[in-house]
Design a protein around this motif. Structure first.
Motif, PDB file in Angstrom:
ATOM      1  N   LYS A 120       0.830  -1.205   0.000  1.00 12.56           N
ATOM      2  CA  LYS A 120       0.000   0.000   0.000  1.00 12.56           C
ATOM      3  C   LYS A 120       0.864   1.254   0.000  1.00 12.56           C
ATOM      4  CE  LYS A 120      -4.237  -1.786   1.453  1.00 12.56           C
ATOM      5  NZ  LYS A 120      -4.151  -3.027   0.782  1.00 12.56           N
ATOM      6  N   LEU A 121       0.538   2.151  -0.928  1.00 11.26           N
ATOM      7  CA  LEU A 121       1.134   3.481  -0.921  1.00 11.26           C
ATOM      8  C   LEU A 121       0.337   4.326   0.066  1.00 11.26           C
ATOM      9  CD1 LEU A 121       1.471   3.838  -4.772  1.00 11.26           C
ATOM     10  CD2 LEU A 121       3.364   3.617  -3.164  1.00 11.26           C
ATOM     11  N   PRO A 122       0.830   5.494   0.458  1.00 12.10           N
ATOM     12  CA  PRO A 122       0.039   6.360   1.347  1.00 12.10           C
ATOM     13  C   PRO A 122      -1.343   6.658   0.742  1.00 12.10           C
ATOM     14  CG  PRO A 122       2.278   7.179   1.158  1.00 12.10           C
ATOM     15  CD  PRO A 122       2.145   6.063   0.165  1.00 12.10           C
ATOM     16  N   ASN A 123      -2.321   6.892   1.596  1.00 13.77           N
ATOM     17  CA  ASN A 123      -3.700   7.094   1.144  1.00 13.77           C
ATOM     18  C   ASN A 123      -3.877   8.291   0.218  1.00 13.77           C
ATOM     19  OD1 ASN A 123      -4.616   4.874   2.522  1.00 13.77           O
ATOM     20  ND2 ASN A 123      -5.100   6.025   4.372  1.00 13.77           N
ATOM     21  N   THR A 124      -3.113   9.336   0.439  1.00 13.41           N
ATOM     22  CA  THR A 124      -3.275  10.535  -0.382  1.00 13.41           C
ATOM     23  C   THR A 124      -2.000  10.816  -1.171  1.00 13.41           C
ATOM     24  OG1 THR A 124      -2.600  11.939   1.469  1.00 13.41           O
ATOM     25  CG2 THR A 124      -4.964  11.609   1.165  1.00 13.41           C
ATOM     26  N   PHE A 125      -2.183  11.387  -2.337  1.00 14.58           N
ATOM     27  CA  PHE A 125      -1.071  11.721  -3.220  1.00 14.58           C
ATOM     28  C   PHE A 125      -0.180  12.784  -2.589  1.00 14.58           C
ATOM     29  CE2 PHE A 125       0.519  14.635  -6.566  1.00 14.58           C
ATOM     30  CZ  PHE A 125       1.431  13.773  -7.141  1.00 14.58           C
ATOM     31  N   ASP A 126       1.115  12.511  -2.600  1.00 21.16           N
ATOM     32  CA  ASP A 126       2.126  13.449  -2.115  1.00 21.16           C
ATOM     33  C   ASP A 126       3.242  13.441  -3.162  1.00 21.16           C
ATOM     34  OD1 ASP A 126       4.532  14.443  -0.999  1.00 21.16           O
ATOM     35  OD2 ASP A 126       3.925  13.897   1.016  1.00 21.16           O
ATOM     36  N   ALA A 127       3.361  14.541  -3.895  1.00 21.80           N
ATOM     37  CA  ALA A 127       4.301  14.610  -5.023  1.00 21.80           C
ATOM     38  C   ALA A 127       5.737  14.308  -4.603  1.00 21.80           C
ATOM     39  CB  ALA A 127       4.217  15.980  -5.692  1.00 21.80           C
ATOM     40  N   GLU A 128       6.169  14.842  -3.476  1.00 22.10           N
ATOM     41  CA  GLU A 128       7.551  14.632  -3.043  1.00 22.10           C
ATOM     42  C   GLU A 128       7.805  13.171  -2.683  1.00 22.10           C
ATOM     43  OE1 GLU A 128      11.244  15.377  -3.067  1.00 22.10           O
ATOM     44  OE2 GLU A 128       9.840  16.957  -3.579  1.00 22.10           O
TER      45      GLU A 128
ATOM     46  N   ALA B 254      -4.470  16.323 -12.609  1.00 21.14           N
ATOM     47  CA  ALA B 254      -5.302  15.168 -12.962  1.00 21.14           C
ATOM     48  C   ALA B 254      -4.430  13.992 -13.403  1.00 21.14           C
ATOM     49  CB  ALA B 254      -6.299  15.544 -14.052  1.00 21.14           C
ATOM     50  N   LEU B 255      -3.392  14.278 -14.194  1.00 22.47           N
ATOM     51  CA  LEU B 255      -2.484  13.225 -14.639  1.00 22.47           C
ATOM     52  C   LEU B 255      -1.777  12.590 -13.444  1.00 22.47           C
ATOM     53  CD1 LEU B 255      -0.945  11.625 -16.838  1.00 22.47           C
ATOM     54  CD2 LEU B 255       0.720  13.506 -16.859  1.00 22.47           C
ATOM     55  N   CYS B 256      -1.270  13.419 -12.549  1.00 23.50           N
ATOM     56  CA  CYS B 256      -0.558  12.905 -11.374  1.00 23.50           C
ATOM     57  C   CYS B 256      -1.484  12.060 -10.497  1.00 23.50           C
ATOM     58  CB  CYS B 256       0.062  14.043 -10.579  1.00 23.50           C
ATOM     59  SG  CYS B 256       1.495  14.782 -11.415  1.00 23.50           S
ATOM     60  N   GLN B 257      -2.700  12.490 -10.308  1.00 26.51           N
ATOM     61  CA  GLN B 257      -3.651  11.711  -9.510  1.00 26.51           C
ATOM     62  C   GLN B 257      -3.941  10.371 -10.186  1.00 26.51           C
ATOM     63  OE1 GLN B 257      -4.714  12.535  -6.373  1.00 26.51           O
ATOM     64  NE2 GLN B 257      -5.539  10.469  -6.364  1.00 26.51           N
ATOM     65  N   TYR B 258      -4.133  10.407 -11.494  1.00 23.35           N
ATOM     66  CA  TYR B 258      -4.380   9.175 -12.254  1.00 23.35           C
ATOM     67  C   TYR B 258      -3.183   8.223 -12.145  1.00 23.35           C
ATOM     68  CZ  TYR B 258      -4.769   5.975 -16.175  1.00 23.35           C
ATOM     69  OH  TYR B 258      -4.798   4.840 -16.937  1.00 23.35           O
ATOM     70  N   GLN B 259      -1.985   8.772 -12.337  1.00 27.31           N
ATOM     71  CA  GLN B 259      -0.776   7.950 -12.258  1.00 27.31           C
ATOM     72  C   GLN B 259      -0.597   7.366 -10.850  1.00 27.31           C
ATOM     73  OE1 GLN B 259       0.140   7.576 -15.968  1.00 27.31           O
ATOM     74  NE2 GLN B 259       1.642   6.858 -14.525  1.00 27.31           N
ATOM     75  N   TYR B 260      -0.918   8.163  -9.843  1.00 28.32           N
ATOM     76  CA  TYR B 260      -0.784   7.685  -8.464  1.00 28.32           C
ATOM     77  C   TYR B 260      -1.723   6.517  -8.199  1.00 28.32           C
ATOM     78  CZ  TYR B 260      -0.336   7.667  -3.411  1.00 28.32           C
ATOM     79  OH  TYR B 260      -0.113   7.284  -2.115  1.00 28.32           O
TER      80      TYR B 260
END
Length: 195
Positions: free
Chosen positions: A86-94, A158-164
């Motif tokens: 599992k990755l963290p629940n929310t997207f974090d770019a860093e 949107a792209l980053c969220q999709y990729q995540y």
């Protein structure tokens, strides 16, 4: 000494330690790196992967720090093979950028031999290429990400969220994919990996 369960406190201790080491990976890079190492068809021993995380200092580690690394490795391994990574629940770019960079370091040792294996079926190659590009996506520079977003008529967000979200899906089955691809590549013989 028994390997402790890896907790948030341990994560903070390990992160603080890594931040004091000049050439070391960050904790997030270490997590991506260890994920890639654990999924490898050619497992590394402790000293090999520690040397990648902590160049030139891995052999001089304090026992407590060594056990924290072992606990982190155990936690990621348990997730990969038992409970689901599992990755963290929310997207974090860093976090994603660091994790993907660590993942790339780990997979460079086995991705190319697998992708170039003449015996490997095209479908397996495409599945592996998709998984690798998704899991390493955030290691791309901002310009490349912006270009991909533009090509797909998406905002960068949107792209980053999709990729995540895709990254989380691929992470769940990556070890199994590597196992199937490695077996079908012909690079694994009875008990060894041939590059």
């Amino acid at each position: 000494m028994q390997i402790p369960q890896f907790t948030e406190l341990h994560a903070k201790q390990l992160s603080t330690f890594l931040n004091t080491q000049s050439q070391a990976m960050t904790l997030q890079q270490s997590q991506g790196y260890l994920f890639g190492v654990i999924c490898s068809p050619n497992p590394l021993d402790v000293h090999e992967w520690l040397e990648q995380i902590l160049p030139n200092t891995a052999n001089d580690l304090d026992e407590e720090i060594l056990f924290l690394f072992m606990a982190l490795y155990h936690k990621i391994s348990e997730q990969v093979f038992e409970t689901g990574y599992k990755l963290p629940n929310t997207f974090d770019a860093e976090f994603c950028k660091s994790w993907s960079k660590g993942f790339l370091v780990a997979t460079k040792a086995y991705a190319e031999p697998l992708l170039n294996a003449p015996q490997l079926d095209t479908d397996f190659k495409q599945a592996l290429e998709s998984a690798l590009s998704t899991l390493s996506f955030f290691a791309l520079d901002q310009l490349a990400i912006a270009q991909i977003a533009k090509q797909n008529n998406m905002t960068i967000e949107a792209l980053c969220q999709y990729q995540y979200e895709s990254m989380g899906d691929f992470a769940l089955g990556f070890a199994e994919l590597i196992e199937v691809v490695a077996i079908n590549s012909g690079l694994i013989t009875d008990e060894s990996w041939e590059e």
